[in-house]
Motif scaffolding. Sequence first.
Motif, PDB file in Angstrom:
ATOM      1  N   ARG A 124     -10.281 -30.340  22.284  1.00  0.00           N
ATOM      2  CA  ARG A 124     -11.096 -30.703  21.123  1.00  0.00           C
ATOM      3  C   ARG A 124     -11.197 -29.637  20.032  1.00  0.00           C
ATOM      4  O   ARG A 124     -11.728 -29.923  18.951  1.00  0.00           O
ATOM      5  N   ARG A 125     -10.744 -28.446  20.285  1.00  0.00           N
ATOM      6  CA  ARG A 125     -10.970 -27.352  19.337  1.00  0.00           C
ATOM      7  C   ARG A 125     -10.482 -27.725  17.942  1.00  0.00           C
ATOM      8  O   ARG A 125      -9.499 -28.452  17.756  1.00  0.00           O
ATOM      9  N   SER A 126     -11.195 -27.210  16.961  1.00  0.00           N
ATOM     10  CA  SER A 126     -10.780 -27.422  15.578  1.00  0.00           C
ATOM     11  C   SER A 126      -9.940 -26.236  15.131  1.00  0.00           C
ATOM     12  O   SER A 126      -9.869 -25.209  15.816  1.00  0.00           O
ATOM     13  N   SER A 127      -9.339 -26.367  13.970  1.00  0.00           N
ATOM     14  CA  SER A 127      -8.562 -25.248  13.434  1.00  0.00           C
ATOM     15  C   SER A 127      -9.469 -24.055  13.145  1.00  0.00           C
ATOM     16  O   SER A 127      -9.044 -22.901  13.250  1.00  0.00           O
ATOM     17  N   ASP A 128     -10.731 -24.327  12.804  1.00  0.00           N
ATOM     18  CA  ASP A 128     -11.678 -23.243  12.534  1.00  0.00           C
ATOM     19  C   ASP A 128     -11.990 -22.451  13.798  1.00  0.00           C
ATOM     20  O   ASP A 128     -12.084 -21.217  13.761  1.00  0.00           O
ATOM     21  N   HIS A 129     -12.187 -23.155  14.934  1.00  0.00           N
ATOM     22  CA  HIS A 129     -12.444 -22.454  16.193  1.00  0.00           C
ATOM     23  C   HIS A 129     -11.262 -21.565  16.553  1.00  0.00           C
ATOM     24  O   HIS A 129     -11.428 -20.405  16.932  1.00  0.00           O
ATOM     25  N   LEU A 130     -10.067 -22.113  16.416  1.00  0.00           N
ATOM     26  CA  LEU A 130      -8.865 -21.350  16.750  1.00  0.00           C
ATOM     27  C   LEU A 130      -8.702 -20.165  15.796  1.00  0.00           C
ATOM     28  O   LEU A 130      -8.347 -19.053  16.221  1.00  0.00           O
ATOM     29  N   ALA A 131      -8.989 -20.387  14.526  1.00  0.00           N
ATOM     30  CA  ALA A 131      -8.872 -19.304  13.541  1.00  0.00           C
ATOM     31  C   ALA A 131      -9.852 -18.175  13.863  1.00  0.00           C
ATOM     32  O   ALA A 131      -9.520 -16.989  13.709  1.00  0.00           O
ATOM     33  N   HIS A 158     -15.509 -15.426  22.580  1.00  0.00           N
ATOM     34  CA  HIS A 158     -15.880 -16.381  23.628  1.00  0.00           C
ATOM     35  C   HIS A 158     -16.851 -17.442  23.105  1.00  0.00           C
ATOM     36  O   HIS A 158     -16.842 -18.579  23.585  1.00  0.00           O
ATOM     37  N   ARG A 159     -17.655 -17.073  22.107  1.00  0.00           N
ATOM     38  CA  ARG A 159     -18.515 -18.067  21.467  1.00  0.00           C
ATOM     39  C   ARG A 159     -17.668 -19.159  20.820  1.00  0.00           C
ATOM     40  O   ARG A 159     -17.976 -20.345  20.918  1.00  0.00           O
ATOM     41  N   ALA A 160     -16.576 -18.765  20.173  1.00  0.00           N
ATOM     42  CA  ALA A 160     -15.688 -19.737  19.524  1.00  0.00           C
ATOM     43  C   ALA A 160     -15.015 -20.626  20.561  1.00  0.00           C
ATOM     44  O   ALA A 160     -14.845 -21.837  20.342  1.00  0.00           O
ATOM     45  N   LEU A 161     -14.642 -20.044  21.702  1.00  0.00           N
ATOM     46  CA  LEU A 161     -14.027 -20.839  22.765  1.00  0.00           C
ATOM     47  C   LEU A 161     -14.997 -21.891  23.282  1.00  0.00           C
ATOM     48  O   LEU A 161     -14.641 -23.073  23.418  1.00  0.00           O
ATOM     49  N   VAL A 162     -16.214 -21.468  23.554  1.00  0.00           N
ATOM     50  CA  VAL A 162     -17.231 -22.392  24.076  1.00  0.00           C
ATOM     51  C   VAL A 162     -17.554 -23.474  23.057  1.00  0.00           C
ATOM     52  O   VAL A 162     -17.615 -24.664  23.380  1.00  0.00           O
ATOM     53  N   ILE A 205      -5.499 -16.726  26.296  1.00  0.00           N
ATOM     54  CA  ILE A 205      -6.483 -17.816  26.204  1.00  0.00           C
ATOM     55  C   ILE A 205      -6.287 -18.588  24.901  1.00  0.00           C
ATOM     56  O   ILE A 205      -6.224 -19.826  24.892  1.00  0.00           O
ATOM     57  N   ALA A 206      -6.177 -17.866  23.795  1.00  0.00           N
ATOM     58  CA  ALA A 206      -6.014 -18.516  22.490  1.00  0.00           C
ATOM     59  C   ALA A 206      -4.709 -19.301  22.418  1.00  0.00           C
ATOM     60  O   ALA A 206      -4.676 -20.408  21.872  1.00  0.00           O
ATOM     61  N   ASP A 207      -3.641 -18.720  22.969  1.00  0.00           N
ATOM     62  CA  ASP A 207      -2.355 -19.427  22.971  1.00  0.00           C
ATOM     63  C   ASP A 207      -2.459 -20.738  23.747  1.00  0.00           C
ATOM     64  O   ASP A 207      -1.933 -21.779  23.313  1.00  0.00           O
ATOM     65  N   ALA A 208      -3.135 -20.696  24.896  1.00  0.00           N
ATOM     66  CA  ALA A 208      -3.293 -21.907  25.713  1.00  0.00           C
ATOM     67  C   ALA A 208      -4.128 -22.952  24.985  1.00  0.00           C
ATOM     68  O   ALA A 208      -3.813 -24.150  25.006  1.00  0.00           O
ATOM     69  N   VAL A 209      -5.187 -22.495  24.331  1.00  0.00           N
ATOM     70  CA  VAL A 209      -6.042 -23.424  23.582  1.00  0.00           C
ATOM     71  C   VAL A 209      -5.261 -24.034  22.422  1.00  0.00           C
ATOM     72  O   VAL A 209      -5.379 -25.232  22.143  1.00  0.00           O
ATOM     73  N   GLU A 210      -4.430 -23.218  21.764  1.00  0.00           N
ATOM     74  CA  GLU A 210      -3.637 -23.742  20.654  1.00  0.00           C
ATOM     75  C   GLU A 210      -2.646 -24.793  21.145  1.00  0.00           C
ATOM     76  O   GLU A 210      -2.413 -25.805  20.470  1.00  0.00           O
ATOM     77  N   ARG A 211      -2.077 -24.581  22.337  1.00  0.00           N
ATOM     78  CA  ARG A 211      -1.135 -25.556  22.914  1.00  0.00           C
ATOM     79  C   ARG A 211      -1.855 -26.754  23.526  1.00  0.00           C
ATOM     80  O   ARG A 211      -1.223 -27.691  23.986  1.00  0.00           O
TER      81      ARG A 211
END
Length: 246
Positions: A124-131, A158-162, A205-211
């Motif tokens: 569900r992450r948005s581009s803003d969370h990933l950024a 970690h706040r952005a991940l959550v 973590i970020a790479d996995a979330v982006e994928r």
Amino acid sequence: MAKDTEKKTDLSVQIAEAIKTAIISGELIVDERLPSEAELTEQFGVSRSTVREALKRLAAQNLIRTQRGATGGAFVNRLRFEDAYGHQITTSTLLLSMNDVDFETACEARFVLERACAPLAAARRSSDHLATMRAEIHRQSQPGLSDEAFCASDVAFHRALVDGAGNPVLSYQLAGAVEAIEPLMNMITFTARDRARIVALHTDIADAVERRDGGAASAALTALEQETQALAASVLASRAAARSNA
């Protein structure tokens, strides 16, 4: 709304609790105007200053808001999850500090909760969370970054991940885990940790979330937990040895 006159607590606390109970039960609904100070004074049989103190307590909890003017008064506020983060963080911090929770227990709780968010964040992450996650990784990589700034960036990552999980209830529940437990953990591990290793794990973590790979994000969090536990064990063992040799 009723006041329990048998309790030997401050009257303003009793009145605030009575109004709070009425809000929670639905007797008073969002945006409804509370009785005037004069009406509350008569209803509870107390002075106006006591009523004002009770209203201040409710306002401090974001349960009511006040408006001036002819149509003003005190109104039931719509409490947002974001408004309650501070209380959750404060309570979590106090519970940890007052009850001598050991590092291993706190670390386990924090990562179990965060791993529950990882698959949702990946989906569900948005581009803003990933950024935000990428920006914090970049910040953490900067030479000369202070320990305090690194720890703050760690929390923001970690706040952005959550928050990327897109579930306000989870974000509220994990506010204590991310913004109370993690800073306390950082106080123990920051002197021993390898920043490059932390940055590498955050990147995984970020790479996995982006994928949008929730499994990989969870696995990277597990690796981060193992790294954190190992660091803490090393630091605490060194401290114990130093005390025994003192």
